[in-house]
Enzyme design. Structure first.
Site, PDB file in Angstrom:
ATOM      1  N   ARG A  32     -23.130  28.372 -28.102  1.00  0.00           N
ATOM      2  CA  ARG A  32     -24.241  29.419 -27.916  1.00  0.00           C
ATOM      3  C   ARG A  32     -25.520  28.653 -26.935  1.00  0.00           C
ATOM      4  NH1 ARG A  32     -29.925  29.042 -28.208  1.00  0.00           N
ATOM      5  NH2 ARG A  32     -29.715  27.861 -30.286  1.00  0.00           N
ATOM      6  N   ASP A  33     -25.946  27.531 -27.226  1.00  0.00           N
ATOM      7  CA  ASP A  33     -27.088  26.772 -26.888  1.00  0.00           C
ATOM      8  C   ASP A  33     -26.489  26.198 -25.354  1.00  0.00           C
ATOM      9  OD1 ASP A  33     -29.486  25.913 -26.150  1.00  0.00           O
ATOM     10  OD2 ASP A  33     -29.304  24.133 -27.359  1.00  0.00           O
ATOM     11  N   HIS A 225     -32.969  18.671 -33.568  1.00  0.00           N
ATOM     12  CA  HIS A 225     -32.184  18.993 -32.178  1.00  0.00           C
ATOM     13  C   HIS A 225     -32.839  18.478 -30.901  1.00  0.00           C
ATOM     14  CE1 HIS A 225     -30.428  22.828 -30.277  1.00  0.00           C
ATOM     15  NE2 HIS A 225     -30.962  22.211 -29.068  1.00  0.00           N
ATOM     16  N   HIS A 227     -32.779  16.876 -27.052  1.00  0.00           N
ATOM     17  CA  HIS A 227     -32.198  16.878 -25.793  1.00  0.00           C
ATOM     18  C   HIS A 227     -32.161  15.535 -25.212  1.00  0.00           C
ATOM     19  CE1 HIS A 227     -31.886  21.571 -24.934  1.00  0.00           C
ATOM     20  NE2 HIS A 227     -32.135  21.333 -26.105  1.00  0.00           N
ATOM     21  N   CYS A 258     -32.166  24.649 -21.417  1.00  0.00           N
ATOM     22  CA  CYS A 258     -32.896  25.885 -21.864  1.00  0.00           C
ATOM     23  C   CYS A 258     -33.379  26.843 -20.535  1.00  0.00           C
ATOM     24  CB  CYS A 258     -34.259  25.487 -22.575  1.00  0.00           C
ATOM     25  SG  CYS A 258     -35.295  26.782 -23.114  1.00  0.00           S
ATOM     26  N   ASN A 267     -28.154  18.869 -24.295  1.00  0.00           N
ATOM     27  CA  ASN A 267     -28.188  18.523 -25.664  1.00  0.00           C
ATOM     28  C   ASN A 267     -27.674  17.285 -25.855  1.00  0.00           C
ATOM     29  OD1 ASN A 267     -29.252  21.080 -27.311  1.00  0.00           O
ATOM     30  ND2 ASN A 267     -27.556  21.855 -26.108  1.00  0.00           N
TER      31      ASN A 267
END
Length: 316
Positions: A32-33, A225, A227, A258, A267
C-alpha cells in the site's frame, strides 16, 4: 536458509537493555504505502504475486491496498481486484486504508477485517492531504471509526507529520499527543506515529513517546512508522523499542514515500529492520532470505534497485 546461513552474527541481548521487547510485530506497508508512490501503475497480477511472496516470507500483518478514489492515488485504483484476488494465509492480517465513509462501505462489501484511517498532526498537512482543517478531519473520521467498530472491524489510526512538517516546521509534542489521544478515544485500536518526511531523531522519538506515557497511553497501543530521508529510521526504531514499542511499520525493500509530501523518501526497509531485530535477539517470525528474494523480484518489476542496504548486501 535461515539468517545465520546468510551471515548474521549470533543474536545478542545486552543485560544492560532489559527493556527491549521479546518480540516485535512487523506491520508490512509495502503493497500500500510502498506502491502508492510509484510513478507508474503496477499491474494487479504483480501486486498479487508481491502479496503472495510476502505471505510466504512470514509477515504477520500486510497492509494490502487503499479504498481511495482513483483520482487521488491512481496506483491503487485496482483495490477491489487485489482484495478479491488475495489468497489469505491463516493468522495473517490484511488491513486496508480507508479515507472516508465511502471507503468504509467498500471495505464492508469486501469483508475486510482490518481498516486504517490516515490523520494529520498539523493543520497544513490536513488541508493538503485530506482537504479538511485539523479539526474537521476528526469529524470526518468519527463516523468511519464507529461504523467500522460496529461491523466488528479493527481500526488503526495513522498520525502523520508527528516529528516535523515541511510547511510548518517542528510540531509541538503536546499537539501530537492531543491529536493521538483523540484518535484513540474515538475508537482506534492502535495509533501509528508517522515520521512522514523522515526528519526525526532518536531524541525526538523519546520526547514524543514520553509525552504519550505522561498521558497514560500504553506503548502497546502505539506503533512507529519511520521514513529514512536522513538515514535515521533504524536509530529511531531502536529508540522506540527501548521505550516499549513492539509494533513497527516497514516496507519490503524500502519502497514508498508520500505522494502529498515531496520531501518524503522511502520507508524503513523491512529487511533492514529484520536484520537489526535478529541481531538483538528479538523474535519477529520473518524469513529474511525469502524477503530479500521478494524485494529483488519487485525491484526488477519496478526497473530500479532497492535502496535497502541489507537487500543490496544479500541479493543474489
Amino acid at each position: 536458509m535461515g539468517v545465520r546461513a546468510l551471515g548474521l552474527p549470533e543474536a545478542t541481548r545486552s543485560p544492560n537493555t532489559p527493556e527491549l521487547p521479546e518480540r516485535v510485530t512487523i506491520w508490512e506497508v509495502g503493497p500500500r504505502d510502498g506502491l502508492q508512490n510509484e510513478s507508474g501503475v503496477i499491474p494487479s497480477a504483480v501486486k498479487l504475486e508481491f502479496l503472495n511472496r510476502l505471505n510466504a516470507a512470514g509477515l504477520p500483518v500486510i497492509e494490502t491496498t487503499s479504498f481511495v478514489h482513483p483520482d487521488w492515488v491512481p496506483q491503487l485504483a485496482d483495490a477491489g481486484e487485489v482484495i478479491n484476488g488475495l489468497s489469505p494465509k491463516p493468522g495473517v492480517r490484511y488491513p486496508v486504508l480507508v479515507p472516508n465513509q465511502r471507503g468504509l462501505d467498500r471495505a464492508r462489501e469486501a469483508a475486510v477485517a482490518d481498516i486504517a484511517i490516515f490523520a494529520s498532526a498539523t493543520e497544513s498537512f490536513a488541508q493538503r492531504n485530506l482537504n479538511r482543517s485539523f479539526e474537521e478531519q476528526f469529524e470526518m473520521f468519527r463516523p468511519v471509526v464507529r461504523g467500522a467498530a460496529s461491523s466488528g472491524m479493527r481500526v488503526r489510526g495513522y498520525l502523520s507529520m508527528v516529528f516535523g512538517d515541511p510547511w510548518q516546521g517542528a510540531v509541538p509534542v503536546e499537539q501530537v499527543v492531543d491529536a493521538g489521544k483523540r484518535l484513540l478515544w474515538m475508537g482506534c485500536d492502535q495509533l501509528s506515529l508517522g515520521d512522514t518526511i523522515g526528519v526525526a531523531t532518536p531524541g525526538q522519538v523519546e520526547s514524543v513517546l514520553r509525552g504519550f506515557q505522561e498521558a497514560d497511553i500504553s506503548p502497546d497501543r502505539l506503533a512507529v512508522h519511520f521514513h529514512d530521508t536522513y538515514g535515521q529510521a533504524l536509530a529511531n526504531t531502536y529508540a522506540a523499542l527501548r521505550l516499549g514499542i513492539s509494533t513497527v511499520d516497514s516496507s519490503a525493500g524500502g519502497l514508498g514515500g508520500c505522494p502529498y509530501a515531496g520531501s518524503a523518501t522511502g520507508n524503513l526497509a523491512t529487511e533492514d529492520l529484520v536484520w537489526m531485530l535478529s541481531g538483538l535477539g528479538i523474535e519477529h517470525g520473518v524469513d529474511l532470505e525469502l524477503l530479500v528474494d521478494t524485494s529483488t523480484w519487485m525491484a526488477e518489476r519496478l526497473g530500479k534497485p532497492s535502496p535497502s542496504p541489507v537487500v543490496k548486501a544479500l541479493a543474489r
